[in-house]
Scaffold this active site. Structure first.
Site, PDB file in Angstrom:
ATOM      1  N   GLU A 227      -9.498  -1.848   5.083  1.00 32.88           N
ATOM      2  CA  GLU A 227      -8.276  -2.026   5.796  1.00 32.88           C
ATOM      3  C   GLU A 227      -8.672  -1.914   7.320  1.00 32.88           C
ATOM      4  OE1 GLU A 227      -5.177   0.941   5.316  1.00 32.88           O
ATOM      5  OE2 GLU A 227      -3.906   0.022   6.716  1.00 32.88           O
TER       6      GLU A 227
ATOM      7  N   GLN B 246       0.926  -1.128  -0.122  1.00 36.96           N
ATOM      8  CA  GLN B 246      -0.034  -0.002  -0.041  1.00 36.96           C
ATOM      9  C   GLN B 246       0.902   1.275   0.024  1.00 36.96           C
ATOM     10  OE1 GLN B 246      -1.856   0.690   3.953  1.00 36.96           O
ATOM     11  NE2 GLN B 246      -3.603   1.449   2.861  1.00 36.96           N
ATOM     12  N   GLY B 247       0.829   2.053  -1.139  1.00 43.32           N
ATOM     13  CA  GLY B 247       1.610   3.213  -1.256  1.00 43.32           C
ATOM     14  C   GLY B 247       0.764   4.432  -0.875  1.00 43.32           C
ATOM     15  N   TYR B 248       0.636   4.570   0.291  1.00 40.64           N
ATOM     16  CA  TYR B 248      -0.216   5.858   0.809  1.00 40.64           C
ATOM     17  C   TYR B 248       0.627   6.932   1.394  1.00 40.64           C
ATOM     18  CZ  TYR B 248      -4.871   3.970   0.136  1.00 40.64           C
ATOM     19  OH  TYR B 248      -6.133   3.131  -0.141  1.00 40.64           O
ATOM     20  N   SER B 249       1.328   6.595   2.679  1.00 42.85           N
ATOM     21  CA  SER B 249       1.855   7.435   3.486  1.00 42.85           C
ATOM     22  C   SER B 249       3.258   7.997   2.980  1.00 42.85           C
ATOM     23  CB  SER B 249       2.271   6.770   4.995  1.00 42.85           C
ATOM     24  OG  SER B 249       1.059   6.212   5.232  1.00 42.85           O
TER      25      SER B 249
HETATM   26  C1  LIG Z   1       2.610  -1.042  11.576  1.00 37.88           C
HETATM   27  C2  LIG Z   1       2.528  -0.043  10.627  1.00 37.88           C
HETATM   28  C3  LIG Z   1       2.040  -0.295   9.372  1.00 37.88           C
HETATM   29  C4  LIG Z   1       1.951   0.629   8.444  1.00 37.88           C
HETATM   30  N1  LIG Z   1       1.690   0.243   7.071  1.00 37.88           N
HETATM   31  C5  LIG Z   1       1.488   1.176   6.097  1.00 37.88           C
HETATM   32  C6  LIG Z   1       1.455   0.666   4.683  1.00 37.88           C
HETATM   33  O1  LIG Z   1       1.786  -0.329   4.262  1.00 37.88           O
HETATM   34  N2  LIG Z   1       1.439   1.739   3.578  1.00 37.88           N
HETATM   35  C7  LIG Z   1       1.204   3.019   4.021  1.00 37.88           C
HETATM   36  O2  LIG Z   1       1.053   3.970   3.111  1.00 37.88           O
HETATM   37  N3  LIG Z   1       1.287   3.509   5.328  1.00 37.88           N
HETATM   38  C8  LIG Z   1       1.593   2.391   6.439  1.00 37.88           C
HETATM   39  N4  LIG Z   1       1.738   2.968   7.602  1.00 37.88           N
HETATM   40  C9  LIG Z   1       1.628   4.373   7.974  1.00 37.88           C
HETATM   41  C10 LIG Z   1       0.497   4.924   8.790  1.00 37.88           C
HETATM   42  O3  LIG Z   1      -0.769   4.733   8.003  1.00 37.88           O
HETATM   43  C11 LIG Z   1       0.793   5.907   9.589  1.00 37.88           C
HETATM   44  O4  LIG Z   1       1.779   5.924  10.378  1.00 37.88           O
HETATM   45  C12 LIG Z   1      -0.257   6.772  10.133  1.00 37.88           C
HETATM   46  O5  LIG Z   1      -1.322   7.252   9.331  1.00 37.88           O
HETATM   47  C13 LIG Z   1       0.185   7.811  11.209  1.00 37.88           C
HETATM   48  O6  LIG Z   1       0.619   8.690  10.254  1.00 37.88           O
HETATM   49  P1  LIG Z   1       1.958   9.352  10.724  1.00 37.88           P
HETATM   50  O7  LIG Z   1       3.092   8.282  10.883  1.00 37.88           O
HETATM   51  O8  LIG Z   1       2.690  10.320   9.823  1.00 37.88           O
HETATM   52  O9  LIG Z   1       1.944  10.231  12.116  1.00 37.88           O
HETATM   53  P2  LIG Z   1       1.293  11.715  12.320  1.00 37.88           P
HETATM   54  O10 LIG Z   1       0.318  11.949  11.240  1.00 37.88           O
HETATM   55  O11 LIG Z   1       2.423  12.267  12.049  1.00 37.88           O
HETATM   56  O12 LIG Z   1       0.549  11.523  13.673  1.00 37.88           O
HETATM   57  C14 LIG Z   1       1.307  11.975  14.778  1.00 37.88           C
HETATM   58  C15 LIG Z   1       0.330  12.006  15.980  1.00 37.88           C
HETATM   59  O13 LIG Z   1      -0.338  13.322  15.654  1.00 37.88           O
HETATM   60  C16 LIG Z   1      -1.692  12.733  15.790  1.00 37.88           C
HETATM   61  N5  LIG Z   1      -2.561  13.476  14.930  1.00 37.88           N
HETATM   62  C17 LIG Z   1      -2.184  13.919  13.744  1.00 37.88           C
HETATM   63  N6  LIG Z   1      -3.192  14.608  12.979  1.00 37.88           N
HETATM   64  C18 LIG Z   1      -4.188  14.734  13.861  1.00 37.88           C
HETATM   65  C19 LIG Z   1      -5.694  15.190  14.017  1.00 37.88           C
HETATM   66  N7  LIG Z   1      -6.127  15.977  13.086  1.00 37.88           N
HETATM   67  N8  LIG Z   1      -6.058  15.124  15.008  1.00 37.88           N
HETATM   68  C20 LIG Z   1      -6.068  14.485  16.144  1.00 37.88           C
HETATM   69  N9  LIG Z   1      -4.422  13.928  16.158  1.00 37.88           N
HETATM   70  C21 LIG Z   1      -3.678  14.092  15.168  1.00 37.88           C
HETATM   71  C22 LIG Z   1      -1.751  11.444  15.655  1.00 37.88           C
HETATM   72  O14 LIG Z   1      -3.041  10.546  16.017  1.00 37.88           O
HETATM   73  C23 LIG Z   1      -0.579  10.935  16.107  1.00 37.88           C
HETATM   74  O15 LIG Z   1      -0.885  10.532  17.385  1.00 37.88           O
HETATM   75  C24 LIG Z   1       1.911   2.105   8.518  1.00 37.88           C
HETATM   76  C25 LIG Z   1       2.326   2.134   9.885  1.00 37.88           C
HETATM   77  C26 LIG Z   1       2.353   1.566  10.838  1.00 37.88           C
HETATM   78  C27 LIG Z   1       2.838   1.789  12.295  1.00 37.88           C
END
Ligand SMILES: Cc1cc2nc3c(=O)[nH]c(=O)nc-3n(C[C@H](O)[C@H](O)[C@H](O)COP(=O)(O)OP(=O)(O)OC[C@H]3O[C@@H](n4cnc5c(N)ncnc54)[C@H](O)[C@@H]3O)c2cc1C
Lengths: 403, 361
Positions: free
Chosen positions: A245, A127-130
């Site tokens: 998901e 999954q290429g999202y983040s």
């Molecule tokens: C085990 C694992 C597997 C993953 N696999 C994939 C994958 O296969 N493909 C992919 O694309 N991504 C993947 N991810 C990424 C995942 O989707 C992101 O880590 C997640 O969406 C959070 O984004 P971030 O890491 O940038 O955290 P941030 O967005 O930087 O968040 C940091 C903190 O801020 C809080 N926060 C941010 N915005 C808000 C808001 N508006 N209101 C309240 N709180 C907020 C968050 O809740 C968190 O506590 C994976 C992550 C993990 C941990």
């Protein structure tokens, strides 16, 4: 409510018991998910598909069994597999997320091309999202895909890409319409991980293993036909995938299976000669979790019924990821407590060998934190539950709750 | 009445923390975790100079002669630094056992070495602590046989101190005939546990009765609880710093109420723990009646609170918190380890119930 077992249901139950007795020995111990399925797992998967114990309701022309949706059947299958300790089939991002997405919004040729090989466990997806700057704020994705003749040319970077190091394909969220507003400028592409210009660099996680990656794109050419829905509709497709998901991440069957494994562990583990199961303070915790898991099981049946009847489950569905992953954390917390000091041993074997029991539980205990974060964090889930589910107003000065 | 650290205690705290923050930048923690021996000579020498190894050893035996309040202050600092160093077992339980149950000979022979950092004693109290992997030991005269698998502070251990279920304690040299001693890797790579088998090994018997052994165990529990306090505080500090730095949706994530409230909640949970730990240290030092109960609660309450802290502080970091990049997991794992050793929360609460006569023994 009609949960009465019809004759057909009773027959299915009987059939499953015979299946478990006769074929159970072919079941792999674990598999799929975090590593590429091995031969044994693929053979088992093929058997489950043939019998209709997996992908039961996926139409025959896409490699499924083509049965009508029936919650009682689904529950019987899950129950019997759980009781017999059989591996219920592969769950990965392709099977549990991309396949239902294609079935819901994909083109006919896309369904034909991808659903069957994916549910057989042969095609692995990532999954290429983040991206580094867009996790929770997924719609801020900056990876570009510019049309050049009949190809998109992709440039940019993804991060946290689980399984990218062995995946065959990726579903990618990228920006094709840079001049449009944030949510309207995205598209959803399917691309081969073997395309020139893709570089995958492993990222080590807290488990000490490299379960996910950074993925870099330099002039990666993707046929323009490999778009799901149209240009600028990527956000919509991405959210369909996220819906599945989040269902996957909160799956009740996984939690029920865990519960039964913990019960076994508590029967085998003793402190000062007393089984953990006989220690009231531990048994209480197990019983509490059993109550939670049962509520969750029936909640899952209700959601399946909604889905089969094309009913929007609303807030009932929106709670799944948050509640399910927290329950997972409480379960693995109990497991590592039961393992105790002796079970602090930790020696992961990498992706191709089985880990010992203590290591497996500690990986789960840590991975559960990852699942609480991945797929949209708990905080984001709670925003969504409040805003989309309950109609509460948004926080001041934020855009729509993303993800 | 004054509830707080004295100026001397504050100086000790600053000094040990200052040393640790210089000695253990993240890269160094990482390097020592990869090595996995639970011991580093340079670090240990520095801590010896800080008086850490001799903190509770009386001055007449070459120690610093301080008490349990100072010991918990040091333990918190070590947890905060994720130090690959054995303190609870080697620097508190072992000298305490020797001081309380050893004869003059044992005291003068052993305590100075411990204070000087030359004798490092790994300890296993599983037979009394109610943990899985309990010791199975027999003592025939001065001959020790059996096995242990939860030796605390085994890094570069010179001696092994084990407790039997009846409260007798035995001290064996790690390289003595009839002793097989090794390390087992734990989830916390900065702190392995030790395993040993004894086959009629010559032991020095430390028999002060079951109460003394239990008291030594309680001291260890308090120190481990203080260690997890430090680890929890470190995770909170990192979460707050990250919330002040990371942006999403064009804002600092700390400006989202969800994140801000998480951080506030973390402080609300952990800060009272520090008061509990200080009180427990003071109560134990002054032989107050409620010391054992307070310590049992310190171990169980810190175990519960820090588990929550370790999850929530990781959540604040998003995906970054789950990676190895920030090293946050070293503290997560320290908390995981501390919860399980010397008896987990359930066990400690059940002992607390018995102690108060709320449950039959
Ligand atoms: C085990 C694992 C597997 C993953 N696999 C994939 C994958 O296969 N493909 C992919 O694309 N991504 C993947 N991810 C990424 C995942 O989707 C992101 O880590 C997640 O969406 C959070 O984004 P971030 O890491 O940038 O955290 P941030 O967005 O930087 O968040 C940091 C903190 O801020 C809080 N926060 C941010 N915005 C808000 C808001 N508006 N209101 C309240 N709180 C907020 C968050 O809740 C968190 O506590 C994976 C992550 C993990 C941990």
């Amino acid at each position: 409510m009609d949960l009465e077992y019809s004759d057909r249901h009773k027959a299915l139950q009987q059939e499953l018991r015979e299946f478990a007795a006769k074929e159970g020995h072919r079941s792999p111990k674990s598999g799929g998910g975090r590593k590429r399925p091995d031969r044994k797992t693929l053979d088992w998967q093929a058997l489950l598909l043939e019998r209709g114990y997996f992908a039961r309701t996926i139409p025959k022309e896409y490699g499924g069994y083509g049965a009508e949706p029936d919650v009682v059947e689904a529950a019987i299958i899950a129950d019997e597999f759980n009781k017999a300790g059989l591996y219920p089939g592969i769950m990965n991002q392709g099977i549990s997320m991309l396949v239902p997405t294609l079935l819901e919004v994909g083109r006919e040729d896309q369904k034909k091309q991808w659903v069957e090989t994916t549910i057989r466990g042969e095609t692995i997806w990532c999954q290429g999202y983040s991206e580094p700057g867009s996790g929770s704020d997924l719609a801020a994705a900056r990876t570009r895909a510019d049309l050049d003749g009949d190809h998109f040319v992709v440039n940019g970077q993804k991060i946290w890409t689980s399984s990218a190091h062995y995946a065959d394909m990726m579903f990618l969220l990228c920006r094709t319409e840079p001049d449009k507003p944030k949510h309207e400028g995205l598209s959803y592409l399917l691309l081969s991980m073997k395309t020139p210009g893709i570089e995958v660099r492993p990222l080590t996680t807290m488990t000490g293993r490299a379960e996910f990656n950074e993925t870099f794109f330099t002039n990666v050419r993707v046929p323009a036909s490999q778009i799901v829905m149209g240009r600028g509709e990527g956000w919509r497709v991405a959210n369909v995938t996220l819906k599945y998901e989040r269902m996957l991440l909160g799956d009740p069957n996984k939690l029920l299976y865990r519960l039964s494994r913990i019960r076994d562990l508590m029967e085998r583990t003793a402190v000062d000669g007393v089984r953990m199961l006989d220690l009231p303070e531990y048994r209480e915790r197990l019983l509490k979790l059993q109550g939670e898991a049962l509520a969750w099981k029936y909640h899952g049946m209700r959601l399946l019924t909604d889905m089969a009847n094309d009913v929007d489950s609303g807030v009932r569905r929106l709670i799944v990821k948050y509640v399910g992953t927290m329950m997972g954390h409480r379960l693995s917390s109990l497991a590592v407590d039961v393992l105790g000091a002796a079970g602090l041993s930790y020696d992961p074997q990498g992706e191709d060998k089985d880990d010992d029991e203590a290591t497996t539980w500690h990986i789960d205990y840590m991975y559960d934190i990852g699942l609480i974060i991945g797929g949209g964090t708990s905080q984001i889930q709670k925003n969504i539950i409040g805003e989309r589910g309950l109609g509460l107003p948004r926080e001041p000065k934020t855009q729509a709750a993303a993800r | 009445m004054r509830f707080g650290l004295s100026d001397e205690q504050k100086m000790l705290d600053e000094s040990v923390r200052g040393f640790l923050s210089r000695a253990l930048p993240l890269d160094e923690v990482r390097r020592l975790a990869a090595a996995g021996s639970g011991y580093d000579a340079a670090l240990a020498n520095g801590l010896t100079e800080q008086g850490v190894t001799g903190i509770i050893v009386l001055e007449e035996y070459g120690g610093v002669g301080l008490g349990m309040v100072e010991a918990v202050v040091v333990a918190e600092a070590l947890g905060y630094a994720a130090a690959p160093f054995g303190f609870a077992g080697a620097c508190v339980m072992a000298p305490l056992a020797i001081a309380k149950a050893g004869d003059d000979g044992a005291r003068s022979e052993l305590l100075g070495g411990i204070a000087a950092g030359e004798r490092r004693v790994a300890v296993d109290f599983s037979a009394l602590a109610g943990t899985t992997g309990a010791a199975e030991l027999t003592l025939d005269g001065d001959r020790l046989s059996g096995t242990v698998q939860n030796l605390l502070d085994p890094g570069a251990a010179t001696d092994l101190l084990v407790a039997l279920a009846d409260g007798r304690m035995a001290l064996v040299e790690a390289d003595a005939a009839g002793v097989k001693f090794g390390l087992r890797k734990t989830v916390d790579r900065t702190r392995p546990l030790g395993t040993a088998s004894f086959d009629g090994a010559t032991a020095r018997l430390l028999d002060g009765g079951r109460d003394v052994a239990k008291d030594v165990l309680q001291a260890g529990r308090l120190i481990i609880a203080a260690d997890s306090l430090g680890a929890g505080q470190r995770m909170i500090d990192q979460a707050v710093a990250y919330a002040n730095e990371r942006e999403q949706f064009g804002r600092k994530i700390g400006s989202f109420q969800a994140v801000k409230h998480t951080c506030s909640e973390l402080v609300g949970m952990l800060e009272p723990c520090r008061s509990l730990i200080w009180y427990a240290g003071y109560a134990r030092e002054h032989g107050m009646e409620d010391a054992p109960l307070t310590i049992l609660h310190a171990k169980s309450h810190l175990g519960e609170i820090t588990r929550e802290v370790s999850r929530m502080a990781t959540e604040v970091h998003g995906g970054m918190g789950f990676t190895d990049l920030l090293g946050l997991h070293f503290w997560f794992k320290r908390i995981t380890f501390d919860r399980q050793v010397l008896g987990g929360p359930e066990r400690c609460r059940s002992e607390a119930a018995t102690l108060q006569g709320w449950a039959a023994a």
